[in-house]
Design a protein around this motif. Structure first.
Motif, PDB file in Angstrom:
ATOM      1  N   ILE A   8      38.194  35.639  39.012  1.00  0.00           N
ATOM      2  CA  ILE A   8      38.922  35.094  38.178  1.00  0.00           C
ATOM      3  C   ILE A   8      39.693  36.029  36.978  1.00  0.00           C
ATOM      4  N   ILE A   9      40.980  35.941  36.563  1.00  0.00           N
ATOM      5  CA  ILE A   9      41.402  36.659  35.373  1.00  0.00           C
ATOM      6  C   ILE A   9      41.076  36.029  34.375  1.00  0.00           C
ATOM      7  N   LYS A  10      40.439  36.540  33.417  1.00  0.00           N
ATOM      8  CA  LYS A  10      39.670  35.841  32.062  1.00  0.00           C
ATOM      9  C   LYS A  10      40.399  35.908  31.112  1.00  0.00           C
ATOM     10  N   PRO A  11      40.421  35.822  30.139  1.00  0.00           N
ATOM     11  CA  PRO A  11      40.847  35.139  28.510  1.00  0.00           C
ATOM     12  C   PRO A  11      41.425  36.046  28.465  1.00  0.00           C
ATOM     13  N   ASP A  12      40.922  37.321  27.960  1.00  0.00           N
ATOM     14  CA  ASP A  12      41.799  37.904  27.358  1.00  0.00           C
ATOM     15  C   ASP A  12      43.083  38.544  28.513  1.00  0.00           C
ATOM     16  N   ALA A  13      42.276  38.583  29.547  1.00  0.00           N
ATOM     17  CA  ALA A  13      44.046  39.218  30.317  1.00  0.00           C
ATOM     18  C   ALA A  13      45.439  38.699  30.238  1.00  0.00           C
ATOM     19  N   VAL A  14      44.696  36.885  30.150  1.00  0.00           N
ATOM     20  CA  VAL A  14      45.835  36.094  30.913  1.00  0.00           C
ATOM     21  C   VAL A  14      46.812  35.968  29.187  1.00  0.00           C
ATOM     22  N   LYS A  15      45.658  36.595  28.288  1.00  0.00           N
ATOM     23  CA  LYS A  15      46.967  36.450  27.059  1.00  0.00           C
ATOM     24  C   LYS A  15      46.916  37.573  26.609  1.00  0.00           C
ATOM     25  N   ALA A  16      47.222  38.423  27.620  1.00  0.00           N
ATOM     26  CA  ALA A  16      47.593  40.345  27.280  1.00  0.00           C
ATOM     27  C   ALA A  16      48.902  40.133  27.873  1.00  0.00           C
ATOM     28  N   GLY A  17      48.642  38.613  28.892  1.00  0.00           N
ATOM     29  CA  GLY A  17      49.766  39.125  29.635  1.00  0.00           C
ATOM     30  C   GLY A  17      50.088  39.903  31.469  1.00  0.00           C
ATOM     31  N   TYR A  18      48.745  40.318  31.386  1.00  0.00           N
ATOM     32  CA  TYR A  18      48.341  41.677  32.737  1.00  0.00           C
ATOM     33  C   TYR A  18      48.240  40.232  33.577  1.00  0.00           C
ATOM     34  N   SER A  19      48.357  39.017  34.180  1.00  0.00           N
ATOM     35  CA  SER A  19      47.845  38.575  35.263  1.00  0.00           C
ATOM     36  C   SER A  19      49.286  39.409  36.010  1.00  0.00           C
ATOM     37  N   GLY A  20      50.267  39.206  35.955  1.00  0.00           N
ATOM     38  CA  GLY A  20      50.865  39.298  37.282  1.00  0.00           C
ATOM     39  C   GLY A  20      50.759  40.763  37.807  1.00  0.00           C
ATOM     40  N   LYS A  21      50.412  41.263  37.122  1.00  0.00           N
ATOM     41  CA  LYS A  21      50.006  42.938  37.479  1.00  0.00           C
ATOM     42  C   LYS A  21      48.277  43.048  37.765  1.00  0.00           C
ATOM     43  N   ILE A  22      47.829  41.913  37.443  1.00  0.00           N
ATOM     44  CA  ILE A  22      46.627  42.240  38.821  1.00  0.00           C
ATOM     45  C   ILE A  22      46.635  41.193  39.468  1.00  0.00           C
ATOM     46  N   ILE A  23      47.722  40.297  39.820  1.00  0.00           N
ATOM     47  CA  ILE A  23      47.709  40.114  41.205  1.00  0.00           C
ATOM     48  C   ILE A  23      48.854  40.595  41.934  1.00  0.00           C
ATOM     49  N   THR A  24      49.520  41.930  41.907  1.00  0.00           N
ATOM     50  CA  THR A  24      50.195  42.592  42.064  1.00  0.00           C
ATOM     51  C   THR A  24      49.182  43.144  43.067  1.00  0.00           C
ATOM     52  N   MET A  25      48.347  44.159  42.248  1.00  0.00           N
ATOM     53  CA  MET A  25      46.636  44.890  42.852  1.00  0.00           C
ATOM     54  C   MET A  25      46.580  44.068  43.878  1.00  0.00           C
ATOM     55  N   LEU A  26      46.467  42.850  43.617  1.00  0.00           N
ATOM     56  CA  LEU A  26      45.919  42.392  44.950  1.00  0.00           C
ATOM     57  C   LEU A  26      45.787  42.372  46.008  1.00  0.00           C
ATOM     58  N   GLU A  27      47.298  42.239  46.028  1.00  0.00           N
ATOM     59  CA  GLU A  27      47.941  41.806  46.616  1.00  0.00           C
ATOM     60  C   GLU A  27      48.647  43.081  47.411  1.00  0.00           C
ATOM     61  N   THR A 101      41.282  51.281  39.016  1.00  0.00           N
ATOM     62  CA  THR A 101      41.093  50.163  38.840  1.00  0.00           C
ATOM     63  C   THR A 101      41.462  48.501  37.461  1.00  0.00           C
ATOM     64  N   ILE A 102      41.441  47.837  37.608  1.00  0.00           N
ATOM     65  CA  ILE A 102      41.077  46.826  37.374  1.00  0.00           C
ATOM     66  C   ILE A 102      41.224  47.129  35.320  1.00  0.00           C
ATOM     67  N   ARG A 103      39.897  47.323  35.474  1.00  0.00           N
ATOM     68  CA  ARG A 103      38.987  47.350  34.687  1.00  0.00           C
ATOM     69  C   ARG A 103      39.099  48.292  33.672  1.00  0.00           C
ATOM     70  N   ALA A 104      39.381  49.719  34.439  1.00  0.00           N
ATOM     71  CA  ALA A 104      40.199  50.931  33.410  1.00  0.00           C
ATOM     72  C   ALA A 104      41.194  50.239  32.916  1.00  0.00           C
ATOM     73  N   LEU A 105      42.614  49.645  33.460  1.00  0.00           N
ATOM     74  CA  LEU A 105      43.424  49.407  33.062  1.00  0.00           C
ATOM     75  C   LEU A 105      43.502  48.274  32.542  1.00  0.00           C
ATOM     76  N   TYR A 106      42.767  47.159  31.974  1.00  0.00           N
ATOM     77  CA  TYR A 106      43.263  45.809  31.414  1.00  0.00           C
ATOM     78  C   TYR A 106      41.647  45.551  31.151  1.00  0.00           C
ATOM     79  N   GLY A 107      40.770  45.937  31.175  1.00  0.00           N
ATOM     80  CA  GLY A 107      39.790  45.324  30.513  1.00  0.00           C
ATOM     81  C   GLY A 107      39.463  46.096  28.733  1.00  0.00           C
ATOM     82  N   LYS A 108      38.812  45.695  27.990  1.00  0.00           N
ATOM     83  CA  LYS A 108      38.796  45.985  26.688  1.00  0.00           C
ATOM     84  C   LYS A 108      37.173  46.236  26.428  1.00  0.00           C
TER      85      LYS A 108
END
Length: 138
Positions: A8-27, A101-108
Motif C-alpha cells: 500500500i502506498i499510504k495517503p501521505d506518499a500519494v498526496k506528496a506525489g511519490y507514487s510513481g517513484k515508489i512504483i519505479t523502485m518496486l519494478e 529504502t522507501i521509508r527513508a526516502l519518502y516517510g515523514k
C-alpha cells in the motif's frame, strides 16, 4: 518459488506525489505488479483491514490516517517477495530506516511512513483478498 505480497502506498506518499517513484523502485527491484488500484478507504474499511492492531494504542490514529486520503494498493510478486519488500520498505520509523529504502526516502514519521507491506505469508493471505478478487490478479 514465487510469492505474493500486498503493498500500500499510504495517503501521505500519494498526496506528496511519490507514487510513481515508489512504483519505479518496486519494478527496479524485480517486483512484478500483478494488480493495482487507487482507492480511498472509509474509516470502517481501515478498521477492518488493521483489525490485528485493534487493542494497540495507535489503532484509532492509524485507521483515521489510512482513511484520510487516497491510497494505492498493489499485489507484488517475485521470489521471496515478502522479505524482499520489507527490506526495501525499511524500518517502520523512517528516522531509523536504512538509507535508500522507501521509508527513508519518502516517510515523514512512524505513522506517515509512505508504505505498508505484508509481514508474513499469513498476513498476505488475509490482506490481498481484502482488496482484490482473484479475477483482478494477473
Amino acid at each position: 518459488m514465487l510469492e505474493k505480497t500486498l503493498s500500500i502506498i499510504k495517503p501521505d506518499a500519494v498526496k506528496a506525489g511519490y507514487s510513481g517513484k515508489i512504483i519505479t523502485m518496486l519494478e527496479e527491484n524485480g517486483f512484478e505488479i500483478k494488480a493495482m488500484k487507487k482507492i480511498r478507504l472509509t474509516k470502517k474499511q481501515a478498521e477492518g483491514f488493521y483489525i490485528v492492531h485493534k487493542n494497540r494504542p495507535f489503532y484509532d490514529s492509524l485507521t483515521t490516517f489510512m482513511s484520510s486520503g487516497n491510497i494505492i494498493v498493489m499485489v507484488l510478486e517475485k521470489e521471496n517477495a515478502i522479505a524482499d519488500y520489507r527490506n526495501l520498505m525499511g524500518a517502520t520509523d523512517p528516522a531509523k530506516a536504512q538509507r535508500g529504502t522507501i521509508r527513508a526516502l519518502y516517510g515523514k514519521n512512524i505513522e506517515e511512513n509512505a508504505v505498508h507491506g505484508s509481514d508474513s505469508k499469513e498476513s498476505a493471505d488475509f490482506e490481498i483478498p481484502y482488496f482484490f478478487s482473484s479475477i483482478e490478479i494477473l
